[in-house]
Design a protein around this motif. Structure first.
Motif, PDB file in Angstrom:
ATOM      1  N   UNK A 140       0.840  -1.195   0.000  1.00  0.00           N
ATOM      2  CA  UNK A 140       0.000   0.000   0.000  1.00  0.00           C
ATOM      3  C   UNK A 140       0.878   1.249   0.000  1.00  0.00           C
ATOM      4  N   UNK A 141       0.372   2.283  -0.632  1.00  0.00           N
ATOM      5  CA  UNK A 141       0.964   3.625  -0.541  1.00  0.00           C
ATOM      6  C   UNK A 141      -0.174   4.585  -0.250  1.00  0.00           C
ATOM      7  N   UNK A 142      -0.096   5.278   0.879  1.00  0.00           N
ATOM      8  CA  UNK A 142      -1.192   6.155   1.276  1.00  0.00           C
ATOM      9  C   UNK A 142      -0.682   7.197   2.265  1.00  0.00           C
ATOM     10  N   UNK A 143      -1.574   8.067   2.684  1.00  0.00           N
ATOM     11  CA  UNK A 143      -1.252   8.997   3.758  1.00  0.00           C
ATOM     12  C   UNK A 143      -1.482   8.297   5.096  1.00  0.00           C
ATOM     13  N   UNK A 144      -0.750   8.729   6.124  1.00  0.00           N
ATOM     14  CA  UNK A 144      -0.865   8.105   7.442  1.00  0.00           C
ATOM     15  C   UNK A 144      -1.806   8.915   8.331  1.00  0.00           C
ATOM     16  N   UNK A 145      -2.976   8.355   8.704  1.00  0.00           N
ATOM     17  CA  UNK A 145      -3.849   9.064   9.661  1.00  0.00           C
ATOM     18  C   UNK A 145      -3.196   9.042  11.044  1.00  0.00           C
ATOM     19  N   UNK A 146      -3.161  10.192  11.708  1.00  0.00           N
ATOM     20  CA  UNK A 146      -2.532  10.296  13.022  1.00  0.00           C
ATOM     21  C   UNK A 146      -3.529   9.992  14.132  1.00  0.00           C
ATOM     22  N   UNK A 147      -3.058   9.324  15.173  1.00  0.00           N
ATOM     23  CA  UNK A 147      -3.887   9.132  16.357  1.00  0.00           C
ATOM     24  C   UNK A 147      -4.138  10.498  17.002  1.00  0.00           C
ATOM     25  N   UNK A 148      -5.224  10.639  17.726  1.00  0.00           N
ATOM     26  CA  UNK A 148      -5.469  11.920  18.421  1.00  0.00           C
ATOM     27  C   UNK A 148      -4.323  12.231  19.381  1.00  0.00           C
ATOM     28  N   UNK A 149      -4.103  13.526  19.595  1.00  0.00           N
ATOM     29  CA  UNK A 149      -3.062  13.919  20.537  1.00  0.00           C
ATOM     30  C   UNK A 149      -3.428  13.498  21.947  1.00  0.00           C
ATOM     31  N   UNK A 150      -2.407  13.204  22.733  1.00  0.00           N
ATOM     32  CA  UNK A 150      -2.607  12.885  24.135  1.00  0.00           C
ATOM     33  C   UNK A 150      -3.329  14.054  24.825  1.00  0.00           C
ATOM     34  N   UNK A 151      -4.263  13.751  25.708  1.00  0.00           N
ATOM     35  CA  UNK A 151      -5.059  14.813  26.344  1.00  0.00           C
ATOM     36  C   UNK A 151      -4.186  15.806  27.093  1.00  0.00           C
ATOM     37  N   UNK A 152      -3.177  15.283  27.821  1.00  0.00           N
ATOM     38  CA  UNK A 152      -2.298  16.188  28.567  1.00  0.00           C
ATOM     39  C   UNK A 152      -1.506  17.077  27.614  1.00  0.00           C
ATOM     40  N   UNK A 153      -1.016  16.484  26.522  1.00  0.00           N
ATOM     41  CA  UNK A 153      -0.272  17.272  25.539  1.00  0.00           C
ATOM     42  C   UNK A 153      -1.171  18.322  24.905  1.00  0.00           C
ATOM     43  N   UNK A 154      -2.424  17.931  24.619  1.00  0.00           N
ATOM     44  CA  UNK A 154      -3.372  18.853  23.984  1.00  0.00           C
ATOM     45  C   UNK A 154      -3.644  20.047  24.887  1.00  0.00           C
ATOM     46  N   UNK A 155      -3.828  19.780  26.185  1.00  0.00           N
ATOM     47  CA  UNK A 155      -4.159  20.852  27.111  1.00  0.00           C
ATOM     48  C   UNK A 155      -2.985  21.786  27.350  1.00  0.00           C
ATOM     49  N   UNK A 156      -1.760  21.263  27.250  1.00  0.00           N
ATOM     50  CA  UNK A 156      -0.575  22.065  27.565  1.00  0.00           C
ATOM     51  C   UNK A 156       0.054  22.737  26.350  1.00  0.00           C
ATOM     52  N   UNK A 157      -0.463  22.451  25.151  1.00  0.00           N
ATOM     53  CA  UNK A 157       0.126  23.011  23.938  1.00  0.00           C
ATOM     54  C   UNK A 157      -0.450  24.379  23.624  1.00  0.00           C
ATOM     55  N   UNK A 158       0.387  25.232  23.068  1.00  0.00           N
ATOM     56  CA  UNK A 158      -0.101  26.521  22.571  1.00  0.00           C
ATOM     57  C   UNK A 158      -1.001  26.285  21.363  1.00  0.00           C
ATOM     58  N   UNK A 159      -1.939  27.179  21.145  1.00  0.00           N
ATOM     59  CA  UNK A 159      -2.916  27.010  20.065  1.00  0.00           C
ATOM     60  C   UNK A 159      -2.263  26.810  18.710  1.00  0.00           C
ATOM     61  N   UNK A 160      -1.244  27.627  18.411  1.00  0.00           N
ATOM     62  CA  UNK A 160      -0.660  27.576  17.075  1.00  0.00           C
ATOM     63  C   UNK A 160       0.184  26.334  16.854  1.00  0.00           C
ATOM     64  N   UNK A 161       0.437  25.562  17.922  1.00  0.00           N
ATOM     65  CA  UNK A 161       1.237  24.353  17.757  1.00  0.00           C
ATOM     66  C   UNK A 161       0.399  23.081  17.821  1.00  0.00           C
ATOM     67  N   UNK A 162      -0.911  23.233  17.911  1.00  0.00           N
ATOM     68  CA  UNK A 162      -1.766  22.062  17.922  1.00  0.00           C
ATOM     69  C   UNK A 162      -1.874  21.476  16.527  1.00  0.00           C
ATOM     70  N   UNK A 163      -1.925  20.150  16.446  1.00  0.00           N
ATOM     71  CA  UNK A 163      -2.046  19.479  15.159  1.00  0.00           C
ATOM     72  C   UNK A 163      -3.523  19.351  14.805  1.00  0.00           C
ATOM     73  N   UNK A 164      -3.961  20.143  13.850  1.00  0.00           N
ATOM     74  CA  UNK A 164      -5.378  20.158  13.501  1.00  0.00           C
ATOM     75  C   UNK A 164      -5.683  19.256  12.309  1.00  0.00           C
ATOM     76  N   UNK A 165      -4.666  18.673  11.715  1.00  0.00           N
ATOM     77  CA  UNK A 165      -4.862  17.844  10.534  1.00  0.00           C
ATOM     78  C   UNK A 165      -5.070  16.382  10.936  1.00  0.00           C
ATOM     79  N   UNK A 166      -5.722  15.628  10.049  1.00  0.00           N
ATOM     80  CA  UNK A 166      -5.946  14.204  10.283  1.00  0.00           C
ATOM     81  C   UNK A 166      -4.712  13.399   9.897  1.00  0.00           C
ATOM     82  N   UNK A 167      -4.079  13.775   8.782  1.00  0.00           N
ATOM     83  CA  UNK A 167      -2.964  12.986   8.256  1.00  0.00           C
ATOM     84  C   UNK A 167      -1.611  13.627   8.600  1.00  0.00           C
ATOM     85  N   UNK A 168      -0.588  12.797   8.615  1.00  0.00           N
ATOM     86  CA  UNK A 168       0.782  13.253   8.844  1.00  0.00           C
ATOM     87  C   UNK A 168       1.216  14.192   7.721  1.00  0.00           C
TER      88      UNK A 168
END
Length: 711
Positions: A266-294
């Motif tokens: 297969x050749x495809x895009x890699x869907x990313x798992x959701x960010x860890x809740x602690x990482x999500x809460x502690x990250x600055x807005x502009x550094x959050x990963x809002x995309x589904x794929x890598x």
């Protein structure tokens, strides 16, 4: 009045560094062998001789050796940057290797092993040099680290050790530990053999371990290739610097009941798992990963990633088919886990027994369907030393600093595992069916009826009937509690994410000096969001609510997600919106929770397809209601333009069955339980099946999930 004074460092700091810098003896050997790698050695021989008159540990390599200048200005200078140039790490001449050592303190590892060090070294066309260090004498020779600490270097104009070769020889005596147990020996053997990647061909660096008099301690250890050949699944993958994900999936079942092997690429895009809740809460807005794929940006400082996953089933039936089951189980105890290599050299201690840096075991407990724990997989990832510059090894050589790049590496690797597990699910089912037979355990109600018939046949209805009724009532109560708590838990998760984004928005507005009215509006939204989610946590009696109002409440929970993810929403659940409104009866909080999870899925999959295909067509969701007066049935349908259901038809709506990266596979299952509890139905089909009846655009060509209500 002020005065200047010299900063002094006492010499015993050398002993502290040597003892505290390295976790245990095996890691000390590891550091010395890494020096051989940096010296362009192709062969390294490690000898642990505990039965000699003078027990010793020796390391002999065929590397470039050291000149007199290198000895005094590099090896004997603690903390040197000799392996660096102005542009970064220097590459070796023969194998073009980037050095693994960088802090200039790894050589102090010898103190972890013993008190006396002898070093002999020779370059190809140079003289042989040697010296001996007794650490106790050296450290006691001067109170401070200064010029009084002298080491005598001997120049052998006629080579004594390297008579027809070159390299470096290190001998450590007066060992701190001469009582190595059988387990210690086996652990050292396993570590030495794992220094260079045993899963890939690498002729330029081989390490061997010699243990005179203790050969029996490792004689029964199986060959790695033979054991890996017993893996039921192999997953070979590569992620290039552009984020392209290529992989091969291999299923290699035992010969049993027509199980068929599989090999697919297969050749495809890699869907990313959701960010860890602690990482999500502690990250600055502009550094959050809002995309589904890598994306390529997320690989900055990490570089390309290659790797393999070998997965095993340890059920007794499968192990019997493989043969020598006990040996395989014992081997997995020592070898299972996920290792990390850079330029094919091990990064300790990832993949060691007890290490679970990806948190696979916790994930397996939380979502057991088709997930692998560390004890059932032997895996590795390999990184480029040059391109993974943001991954810095800890000073104690036990893993990377846990910075943002490390967290992203962990997230990417876990996403690869999720992709593999999604691919293997159908083959896993075929194995279970082959072992258990076609007669899979019937539903509970069928089992109850079977018992009743058997009891009737043997005239035992009076004795068994009341007990069966009691069991069924108890099960119904458990199901009610599970459904309510399950729907609530999933919506709490959604509430958490929405609250985080709401707080982000307030912070952004404050930083940009947005007018107070806009900030107040955001605050009001957060409060209304809490008010919307609060009823979901309460036990609620049967009520009646128009389908239009029910849908409005659900959409309010997701209000900010639609513009944030650029999703076009169409709501046709009222007479004026081309739908037909009707009253929904039941525990409204559970029905709202069920519909909310269906909308959440539609948001994900419509985004998924847009990002995957890079198309110009917007992600879109249609919610429509209608009422059949003749059948006295109403429906609320959620229709999207995602990729459609990718699970086998028989698996859709079953617990823990999902292809959604990071998903639990419970949303549709709970929705089905909710609908069955009110004598309704959950229907799932391609969107095209409903197009003629509900009259909607061809652009909605994904999935349709329908809640069907009885009057």
């Amino acid at each position: 009045m002020e005065s200047s004074h010299q900063l002094k460092v006492q010499s015993h700091i050398l002993r502290l560094l040597g003892d505290q810098l390295i976790g245990h003896d095996r890691l000390a050997v590891f550091e010395l062998v890494k020096n051989s790698y940096d010296a362009d050695a192709s062969k390294v021989s490690v000898t642990l001789d505990l039965h000699a008159t003078t027990p010793s540990i020796t390391i002999l390599d065929n590397g470039t050796g050291m000149s007199f200048d290198t000895l005094i200005n590099a090896w004997l200078e603690i903390g040197t940057d000799s392996k660096r140039s102005k542009n970064g790490k220097k590459r070796s001449l023969e194998f073009n290797r980037k050095p693994l050592g960088e802090k200039g303190v790894g050589r102090l590892a010898v103190q972890k092993l013993g008190k006396i060090l002898k070093l002999v070294t020779k370059q190809k066309d140079g003289y042989e040099y040697e010296f001996t260090i007794d650490w106790d004498i050296l450290i006691s020779s001067s109170k401070y680290l200064d010029n009084n600490m002298q080491i005598k270097i001997i120049k052998n104009e006629v080579a004594k050790h390297f008579k027809s070769s070159h390299g470096t020889f290190i001998e450590i005596t007066s060992l701190h530990n001469t009582d190595w147990t059988r387990r210690d020996i086996r652990d050292l053997y396993r570590l030495v053999k794992s220094l260079s990647n045993p899963f890939s061909t690498n002729d330029s660096f081989n390490v061997e371990l010699n243990i005179p008099g203790r050969e029996d301690d490792i004689s029964d250890l199986p060959d790695v290739e033979d054991m890996l050949g017993n893996a039921l699944w192999k997953f070979i993958f590569r992620i290039d610097k552009h984020g392209n994900f290529r992989y091969a999936y291999i299923f290699n079942p035992p010969r049993f009941k027509n199980l068929k092997p599989t090999f697919k690429r297969f050749t495809e895009k890699l869907p990313l798992t959701p960010e860890d809740k602690d990482d999500l809460a502690n990250k600055a807005t502009d550094r959050r990963n809002k995309n589904i794929f890598l994306t390529p940006d997320e690989l900055n400082g990490i570089g390309p990633i290659t790797g393999r996953i070998y997965a095993f089933l340890q059920s007794s039936e499968v192990l019997k088919m493989m043969g020598n089951s006990q040996q395989l189980k014992n081997w997995l105890l020592a070898q299972s886990g996920v290792r990390v290599y850079r330029d094919q050299i091990r990064v300790f201690n990832y993949g060691e027994p007890g290490d679970d840096w990806l948190r696979l075991n916790t994930r397996r407990i939380n979502t057991p369907g088709g997930k692998f724990g560390t004890n059932s997989i032997v895996s590795y990832i390999n990184l480029s030393l040059e391109q993974s510059s943001n991954l810095q090894e800890k000073t104690n050589r036990e893993g990377f600093d846990e910075n943002e790049s490390y967290k992203m590496l962990r997230r990417i690797t876990l996403s690869v595992f999720e992709r593999f597990e999604n691919r293997h699910s159908s083959d896993r089912t075929s194995i279970d069916m082959a072992i258990k037979g076609e007669g899979v355990t019937p539903p509970f109600e069928q089992a109850i009826e079977k018992i009743k018939k058997t009891a009737s046949k043997h005239k035992l209805q009076a004795e068994i009937g009341p007990a069966l009724t009691s069991i069924k009532n108890e099960l119904d109560r458990y199901r009610e509690v599970m459904t309510a708590s399950g729907v609530a838990a999933m919506n709490i998760n959604l509430a958490f994410h929405e609250m985080v984004h709401g707080v982000d928005r307030i912070v952004y507005q404050l930083e940009k000096n947005v007018n107070p009215e806009a900030i107040q509006k955001t605050v009001t939204h957060l409060r209304s969001l809490l008010a919307t989610f609060k009823p979901l946590l309460k036990k609620e009696k049967t009520k009646s609510l128009p389908a239009e109002e029910l849908t409005k409440r659900v959409l309010a929970m997701h209000e900010h997600r639609f513009p944030r993810h650029e999703i076009v929403l169409s709501n046709r659940t009222s007479d004026s919106g081309e739908g037909i409104n009707f009253n929904v009866k039941g525990p409204i909080n559970l029905i709202i929770g069920a519909l909310s999870n269906i909308v959440d899925n539609a948001i994900y999959w419509s985004r998924y397809r847009k990002e995957r295909d890079g198309g110009e067509l917007d992600a879109a969701i249609l919610i429509i209601s209608t009422w059949d007066a003749e059948l006295k049935e109403g429906i609320i349908a959620v229709i999207d333009n995602g990729p459609g259901f990718q699970l086998p038809e028989e698996a859709i709506g079953k617990p823990f069955a999902t292809t959604k990266t990071g998903g639990m596979g419970l949303g549709l299952y709970y929705a089905r339980l909710v609908m069955e509890s009110i004598q309704g139905k959950l229907l799932i089909c391609p969107a095209s099946d409903l197009r003629e009846d509900l009259n909607f655009s061809d652009n909605y060509d994904g999935s349709a999930v329908v809640l069907q209500f009885k009057d």
